[in-house]
Design a protein around this motif. Structure first.
Motif: not given
Length: 328
Positions: A166-175
């Protein structure tokens, strides 16, 4: 009653999640089949959130994060923090979400940044601490992480749940990250004890956390429940930089009144808007809010939301201010 049949248990859990989603959203999103052995612990973005991705509704005041003065019984609402003191951040983890049904251990991480509507991941977030090897049973698990409060007293918090399945996929935008990952939650809440006629000043930063070089957006003020405007007064000092951008964009807005070279008063408690502001990617521009209570506000409790939206009206981020009157 204890359910002996695990398959039946999962069917009942999925049905319950669908019922709750239908209640809050009108139509339930399609539910993915839970892969065997996958966990789906989630942290709510708002009180209507049942774990679906992307989430809907407000992003920035997660009810599953509370800042308390004690590690014991959780406080019913955030308590003010004092620099140099130790605060205790209580995070509530929910299991299962709609995309898994397994018991699993993982890590809870906490971060902070200065109070504002935007922050790029991960360069503008500061690490607080972690709780490792956390086992989350079915239901709700409370985890407490101590925090030595740094200089200042107005912060935004970010919680991240990480596990092998259960890992998130993340970019620059916190929102965007928070909206699209149910194991991320954002908590921008500032508790303001006030006394009559004594201004309460709060710094706030605005900007842009997305990958586009520039964006144009608005600042929106809303006051759900009993309005503070009337019993009190709210002004925002944009500062010379943001005020110049506002004038260059045509000085657009509604429900506001200019009261100084860089200062605006919020005069419509239902909705006020400062429009046409341009931001560059990654920047954070300082401004300052001023809350001053009149005699009619004595002993009252008020909520003020300051939200930044993009050109399409989509929520970029925001801060929730909870004002609580002190008896004289």
């Amino acid at each position: 009653m204890i359910l002996r049949n695990q398959r039946r248990r999962r069917t009942l859990l999925a049905s319950a999640v669908l019922a709750v989603a239908t209640l809050f959203a009108g139509v339930a999103p399609a539910v993915q089949a839970a892969p065997e052995g996958r966990a789906d612990v989630f942290i709510r973005d708002n009180t209507s959130d049942v774990g679906f991705e992307p989430s809907t509704g407000s992003l920035y005041s997660s009810p599953d994060i509370r800042v308390c003065n004690s590690p014991g019984t959780p406080c019913p609402a955030d308590q003010p923090v004092v620099q140099g003191s130790t605060a205790y951040i209580h995070v509530f983890l929910n299991n299962p979400g709609p995309y898994g049904d397994a018991l699993e251990k993982g890590t809870l991480q906490l971060y902070y940044t200065k109070q504002g509507t935007v922050a790029q991941w991960s360069s503008q977030w500061n690490y607080i601490g972690s709780a490792t090897d956390v086992s989350v049973p079915y239901g709700v698990k409370r985890v407490v992480i101590p925090w030595k409060v740094p200089f200042g007293s107005h912060f935004c918090l970010l919680a991240r749940w990480l596990s092998p399945t259960d890992l998130p996929t993340e970019g620059l935008s916190t929102a965007t990250n928070t909206r699209n990952n149910n194991n991320l939650a954002w908590h921008n809440v500032n508790v303001i004890p006030f006394k009559i006629k004594i201004p309460q000043l709060r710094p706030i930063v605005f900007g842009w956390d997305g990958p586009d070089p520039t964006t144009v957006g608005d600042l929106v003020f809303t006051q759900p429940g009993r309005p503070f405007t009337g019993p009190g007064r709210i002004t925002i000092d944009l500062g010379p930089d943001l005020a110049a951008r506002w004038r260059a964009g045509g000085a657009k807005g509604e429900g506001i009144e200019r009261v100084g070279e860089t200062e605006l008063a919020i005069v419509n408690p239902q909705r006020a808007r400062i429009g046409g502001l341009t931001f560059k990617s990654g920047e954070q521009v300082d401004a300052r809010l001023n809350f001053t209570a009149g005699a009619e506000a004595e002993g009252g409790q008020y909520t003020v939301h300051v939200t930044q939206v993009d050109q399409r009206g989509g929520e970029v981020g925001g801060v929730e201010y909870r004002l609580e009157g002190e008896r004289q």
